[in-house]
Scaffold this motif. Structure first.
Motif, short mmCIF file in Angstrom:
data_model
loop_
_atom_site.label_atom_id
_atom_site.label_comp_id
_atom_site.label_asym_id
_atom_site.label_seq_id
_atom_site.Cartn_x
_atom_site.Cartn_y
_atom_site.Cartn_z
N ARG A 144 0.84 -1.21 0.00
CA ARG A 144 0.00 0.00 0.00
C ARG A 144 0.87 1.25 0.00
NH1 ARG A 144 -5.34 -0.16 1.57
NH2 ARG A 144 -5.26 2.01 0.90
N GLU A 145 1.94 1.22 0.78
CA GLU A 145 2.85 2.37 0.82
C GLU A 145 3.56 2.55 -0.52
OE1 GLU A 145 5.51 2.04 4.10
OE2 GLU A 145 3.91 2.00 5.61
N TYR A 146 3.70 1.47 -1.27
CA TYR A 146 4.35 1.53 -2.57
C TYR A 146 3.40 2.03 -3.65
CZ TYR A 146 7.67 0.06 -6.22
OH TYR A 146 8.55 0.04 -7.27
N GLY A 147 2.12 2.14 -3.33
CA GLY A 147 1.16 2.67 -4.29
C GLY A 147 0.18 1.66 -4.85
N MET A 148 0.22 0.44 -4.34
CA MET A 148 -0.72 -0.57 -4.82
C MET A 148 -2.01 -0.51 -4.02
SD MET A 148 1.82 -3.77 -5.64
CE MET A 148 3.35 -3.50 -6.54
#
Length: 362
Positions: free
Chosen positions: A343-347
Motif C-alpha cells: 500500500r505504501e508503494y502505491g498498490m
C-alpha cells in the motif's frame, strides 16, 4: 484514600443483533467478533477459513455501524461495499445491528467425500506433501482449499490449500506444515496413518488471479512457507494461459535454506511456457554464520527494494504500482505486513488477492 484512584471497571455495552433470514435476535457484547459470537450462541452461520480469505461468511449489514477488521476493498467491489457487504469473521460488533447472510454455499451444496491417505512426501524438515485418494472424482481450481478431518480423531476439520488445479480427479495433494501441537497436522503428516480415512469437504474459496489469467500486466506473487504450494499451482496455470510477455515476480519467505522447496519445478514450468519468472528469497531464521548471501529478515521490509531492483533489471517490471496484479499466500503476519508495505508503494486493494493461514488451528 487509595480506593479513590482505582480505575472503575469498564462498562460492558450490550448490542442487539438481528440475523436474517429467520429474524433471530442475539444480545452480543460491543467488540465481539460477529461470526464467533453468533456461532457460540448457536446460529447456523456459514463459514470456512475464518481469516477473511474465502468470503463464505459474507453478510449484508442493513442497519447499525459495525467495524471491519480488514479493509473491505480487498474482498469486495465498490458497489458491494456501498450495499453493506462485510465478512462476519472480520467484523466487530459496535452497536445494535441487522444483518443478512449472503447466499453463500452451504454444507448441502459443497461436496463431502471420504478419502484415503495414500502418500506422504517430505518437502522440507517441517512440510509434507500429502496425497489423498477420494471416493469420487472432483474438480477444483488452483488456489482453492478443502476442509480435512481424520475420521478417527473426531475433531473439527482444518483448512488446507490444494497444490494444483484438478479436473475430474480422484487424487488430490496438499502441502501441510507440521506443528507439534497441531492435532490434525500431526496426524496428516504421520506415515503410520497411510491407508486411513479422511473426511474432505470442498472445494472452497475464491483465491486466484485478480482480473483473470490472460493479462499482460506483471504479476507479483508473495508466498510464505507451505503457501508456495498454492502459489506455485497458480503460477503454473498463469504460465499456460498468460499473454505473451506477462512476467512473474515471486518473493518467497522461508525460515532458512532447509525450508525452501518447489522453486526448481516452477522455473522449469515457466521456462517451458516462455514466461519470465524472477525469484527473490528472504530467510528470517537462517543462522548468522551460514554461507547464505541472500536477503535476511522479513519479506515486507524487503519489498520496496525488490520491486525497484526488478524494474531496473527487466523493463517489463518497470510499471507504476497500480499496473501490477498481486497474490499473497502464507501465514497471517507475512500477508498482513506485506499488504501494508505494498500500500505504501502505491498498490491498491483491488489489485490484490490473498489467502492466509492461522497457525493456531493447525
Amino acid at each position: 484514600m487509595l480506593g479513590l484512584f482505582r480505575k472503575k471497571p469498564r462498562e460492558v455495552v450490550r448490542c442487539a443483533v438481528t440475523f436474517q433470514p429467520g429474524n433471530t435476535v442475539l444480545e452480543l457484547k460491543q467488540g465481539d467478533n460477529l461470526l464467533e459470537a453468533a456461532l457460540k450462541q448457536g446460529v447456523a452461520a456459514p463459514y470456512n477459513c475464518r481469516v477473511g480469505a474465502c468470503k463464505t461468511c459474507q453478510v449484508r449489514v442493513t442497519a447499525g455501524q459495525p467495524k471491519s477488521l480488514i479493509e473491505r476493498e480487498y474482498v469486495f467491489t465498490r458497489d458491494e461495499i456501498a450495499d453493506g457487504a462485510y465478512l462476519a469473521c472480520q467484523t466487530s460488533v459496535q452497536s445494535d445491528m441487522e444483518v443478512e447472510w449472503h447466499a453463500a454455499p452451504t454444507a448441502d451444496t459443497i461436496p463431502e467425500l471420504v478419502a484415503q491417505l495414500v502418500d506422504i512426501r517430505k518437502m522440507t524438515p517441517r512440510i509434507r506433501r500429502v496425497q489423498l485418494r477420494m471416493s469420487a472424482p472432483l474438480s477444483w481450481r488452483a488456489g482453492q482449499f478443502a476442509r480435512l478431518a481424520p475420521v478417527e480423531l473426531g475433531v473439527a476439520p482444518r483448512c488446507y490449500s490444494m497444490v494444483a488445479a484438478g479436473r475430474g480427479e480422484q487424487l488430490i495433494s496438499f502441502d501441510i506444515t507440521h506443528y507439534p501441537d497441531g492435532e490434525v497436522s500431526s496426524w496428516m503428516t504421520d506415515p503410520a496413518n497411510i491407508g486411513k480415512e479422511v473426511l474432505l469437504e470442498g472445494p472452497l474459496g475464491e483465491f486466484g488471479l485478480p482480473g483473470g489469467e490472460a493479462q499482460a500486466s506483471p504479476l507479483l506473487c508473495i508466498a510464505g512457507g507451505s503457501g508456495i504450494g498454492a502459489i506455485g499451482g497458480i503460477i503454473a496455470g498463469h504460465a499456460r494461459k498468460a499473454s505473451p510477455g506477462a512476467p512473474v515476480l515471486l518473493v518467497y519467505g522461508a525460515r532458512d535454506r532447509s525450508e525452501m522447496y518447489g522453486l526448481d519445478e516452477l522455473r522449469g514450468v515457466a521456462a517451458k511456457a516462455n514466461v519470465p519468472l524472477h525469484i527473490n528469497i528472504v530467510l528470517d531464521r537462517e543462522p548468522s554464520d551460514s554461507a547464505w548471501q541472500g536477503r535476511r529478515g522479513y519479506v515486507a521490509e524487503h519489498l520496496p527494494r525488490i520491486l525497484e531492483e526488478a524494474a531496473k533489471g527487466d523493463p517489463r517490471f518497470h510499471q507504476p504500482g497500480d499496473a501490477w496484479r498481486v497474490l499473497l499466500c502464507g501465514p497471517s503476519p507475512l500477508v498482513d505486513t506485506s499488504i501494508n508495505a505494498l500500500r505504501e508503494y502505491g498498490m491498491q486493494p483491488g489489485q490484490m488477492a490473498f489467502d492466509k493461514y492461522e497457525q493456531r488451528v493447525a
